[in-house]
Scaffold this motif. Structure first.
Motif, PDB file in Angstrom:
ATOM      1  N   SER A 270      63.447  42.530  24.688  1.00 17.36           N
ATOM      2  CA  SER A 270      64.747  42.567  25.365  1.00 17.36           C
ATOM      3  C   SER A 270      64.690  43.470  26.595  1.00 17.36           C
ATOM      4  CB  SER A 270      65.836  43.065  24.423  1.00 17.36           C
ATOM      5  OG  SER A 270      66.010  42.185  23.352  1.00 17.36           O
ATOM      6  N   LEU A 271      64.082  44.626  26.451  1.00 12.93           N
ATOM      7  CA  LEU A 271      63.964  45.551  27.584  1.00 12.93           C
ATOM      8  C   LEU A 271      63.085  44.961  28.686  1.00 12.93           C
ATOM      9  CD1 LEU A 271      63.607  48.949  25.704  1.00 12.93           C
ATOM     10  CD2 LEU A 271      65.578  48.145  27.011  1.00 12.93           C
ATOM     11  N   ASN A 272      62.044  44.276  28.299  1.00  8.74           N
ATOM     12  CA  ASN A 272      61.163  43.647  29.281  1.00  8.74           C
ATOM     13  C   ASN A 272      61.923  42.586  30.076  1.00  8.74           C
ATOM     14  OD1 ASN A 272      58.617  43.211  30.542  1.00  8.74           O
ATOM     15  ND2 ASN A 272      58.407  41.338  29.332  1.00  8.74           N
ATOM     16  N   ASP A 273      62.729  41.787  29.393  1.00 11.71           N
ATOM     17  CA  ASP A 273      63.533  40.775  30.086  1.00 11.71           C
ATOM     18  C   ASP A 273      64.517  41.431  31.050  1.00 11.71           C
ATOM     19  OD1 ASP A 273      62.208  38.826  28.652  1.00 11.71           O
ATOM     20  OD2 ASP A 273      63.834  38.539  27.185  1.00 11.71           O
ATOM     21  N   LEU A 274      65.135  42.512  30.604  1.00 15.36           N
ATOM     22  CA  LEU A 274      66.100  43.222  31.450  1.00 15.36           C
ATOM     23  C   LEU A 274      65.422  43.794  32.693  1.00 15.36           C
ATOM     24  CD1 LEU A 274      68.975  44.329  31.806  1.00 15.36           C
ATOM     25  CD2 LEU A 274      68.251  46.334  30.518  1.00 15.36           C
ATOM     26  N   ILE A 275      64.254  44.371  32.521  1.00 14.71           N
ATOM     27  CA  ILE A 275      63.524  44.949  33.655  1.00 14.71           C
ATOM     28  C   ILE A 275      63.107  43.851  34.634  1.00 14.71           C
ATOM     29  CG2 ILE A 275      61.364  46.081  34.312  1.00 14.71           C
ATOM     30  CD1 ILE A 275      61.716  47.811  31.783  1.00 14.71           C
ATOM     31  N   ALA A 276      62.684  42.716  34.119  1.00 16.15           N
ATOM     32  CA  ALA A 276      62.295  41.605  34.995  1.00 16.15           C
ATOM     33  C   ALA A 276      63.499  41.125  35.810  1.00 16.15           C
ATOM     34  CB  ALA A 276      61.718  40.462  34.171  1.00 16.15           C
ATOM     35  N   LYS A 277      64.672  41.042  35.199  1.00 15.43           N
ATOM     36  CA  LYS A 277      65.879  40.627  35.909  1.00 15.43           C
ATOM     37  C   LYS A 277      66.257  41.661  36.959  1.00 15.43           C
ATOM     38  CE  LYS A 277      70.748  39.467  35.396  1.00 15.43           C
ATOM     39  NZ  LYS A 277      71.035  40.096  36.662  1.00 15.43           N
TER      40      LYS A 277
ATOM     41  N   ASP B  17      66.649  41.280  40.992  1.00 17.94           N
ATOM     42  CA  ASP B  17      67.868  41.697  41.691  1.00 17.94           C
ATOM     43  C   ASP B  17      67.538  42.651  42.835  1.00 17.94           C
ATOM     44  OD1 ASP B  17      69.392  40.182  39.955  1.00 17.94           O
ATOM     45  OD2 ASP B  17      70.019  41.892  38.722  1.00 17.94           O
ATOM     46  N   ILE B  18      66.640  43.586  42.593  1.00 19.14           N
ATOM     47  CA  ILE B  18      66.243  44.548  43.633  1.00 19.14           C
ATOM     48  C   ILE B  18      65.561  43.826  44.785  1.00 19.14           C
ATOM     49  CG2 ILE B  18      64.655  46.447  44.147  1.00 19.14           C
ATOM     50  CD1 ILE B  18      65.338  47.524  41.311  1.00 19.14           C
ATOM     51  N   ARG B  19      64.704  42.870  44.477  1.00 18.58           N
ATOM     52  CA  ARG B  19      64.041  42.101  45.543  1.00 18.58           C
ATOM     53  C   ARG B  19      65.070  41.339  46.385  1.00 18.58           C
ATOM     54  NH1 ARG B  19      58.387  41.503  44.753  1.00 18.58           N
ATOM     55  NH2 ARG B  19      57.734  42.392  42.759  1.00 18.58           N
ATOM     56  N   ASN B  20      66.058  40.756  45.707  1.00 20.40           N
ATOM     57  CA  ASN B  20      67.108  40.027  46.433  1.00 20.40           C
ATOM     58  C   ASN B  20      67.912  40.974  47.324  1.00 20.40           C
ATOM     59  OD1 ASN B  20      66.345  37.635  45.202  1.00 20.40           O
ATOM     60  ND2 ASN B  20      67.901  37.747  43.617  1.00 20.40           N
ATOM     61  N   LEU B  21      68.202  42.165  46.829  1.00 20.70           N
ATOM     62  CA  LEU B  21      68.950  43.137  47.629  1.00 20.70           C
ATOM     63  C   LEU B  21      68.145  43.593  48.839  1.00 20.70           C
ATOM     64  CD1 LEU B  21      70.584  45.235  44.779  1.00 20.70           C
ATOM     65  CD2 LEU B  21      71.768  43.765  46.426  1.00 20.70           C
ATOM     66  N   TRP B  22      66.854  43.813  48.665  1.00 20.68           N
ATOM     67  CA  TRP B  22      66.015  44.202  49.800  1.00 20.68           C
ATOM     68  C   TRP B  22      65.990  43.097  50.856  1.00 20.68           C
ATOM     69  CZ3 TRP B  22      64.328  48.625  51.546  1.00 20.68           C
ATOM     70  CH2 TRP B  22      64.169  49.699  50.673  1.00 20.68           C
ATOM     71  N   ALA B  23      65.900  41.849  50.405  1.00 21.83           N
ATOM     72  CA  ALA B  23      65.886  40.727  51.348  1.00 21.83           C
ATOM     73  C   ALA B  23      67.226  40.642  52.090  1.00 21.83           C
ATOM     74  CB  ALA B  23      65.599  39.426  50.604  1.00 21.83           C
ATOM     75  N   ALA B  24      68.329  40.827  51.375  1.00 26.09           N
ATOM     76  CA  ALA B  24      69.647  40.792  52.014  1.00 26.09           C
ATOM     77  C   ALA B  24      69.782  41.943  53.011  1.00 26.09           C
ATOM     78  CB  ALA B  24      70.750  40.868  50.961  1.00 26.09           C
ATOM     79  N   ASN B  25      69.299  43.114  52.658  1.00 28.30           N
ATOM     80  CA  ASN B  25      69.348  44.273  53.548  1.00 28.30           C
ATOM     81  C   ASN B  25      68.536  44.007  54.826  1.00 28.30           C
ATOM     82  OD1 ASN B  25      69.965  46.920  54.368  1.00 28.30           O
ATOM     83  ND2 ASN B  25      68.067  47.691  53.470  1.00 28.30           N
ATOM     84  N   LYS B  26      67.370  43.429  54.657  1.00 30.90           N
ATOM     85  CA  LYS B  26      66.523  43.121  55.813  1.00 30.90           C
ATOM     86  C   LYS B  26      67.220  42.121  56.734  1.00 30.90           C
ATOM     87  CE  LYS B  26      61.928  41.430  56.962  1.00 30.90           C
ATOM     88  NZ  LYS B  26      60.665  40.887  56.453  1.00 30.90           N
TER      89      LYS B  26
END
Length: 72
Positions: free
Chosen positions: A27-34, A38-47
């Motif tokens: 469960s924790l592994n799935d949460l970390i992957a999500k 999300d962080i990658r998407n935020l970095w792309a939006a910021n860029k």
């Protein structure tokens, strides 16, 4: 209680704990992957936002310094 019975009960208890730990770990592994996605998407939006702001600055001819307000 015979020693064998006690050992079997302890072994069963340990096996149950291991199953719960494995489930929690998955469960924790799935949460970390999500969260990673999300962080990658935020970095792309910021860029993208930074690129848009840079394009707006170049398009408007704005310099790095702003002129003082008209009442000065």
């Amino acid at each position: 209680m015979p020693i064998n019975q006690t050992l079997i009960e302890k072994l069963n208890e340990l096996e149950m704990k291991l199953c719960f730990q494995e489930d929690l770990l998955n469960s924790l592994n799935d949460l970390i992957a999500k969260q990673d996605q999300d962080i990658r998407n935020l970095w792309a939006a910021n860029k993208l936002m930074k690129q848009n702001m840079d394009e707006m600055k170049v398009g408007s001819g704005a310099s790095g310094e702003e002129a003082p307000p008209p009442h000065y």
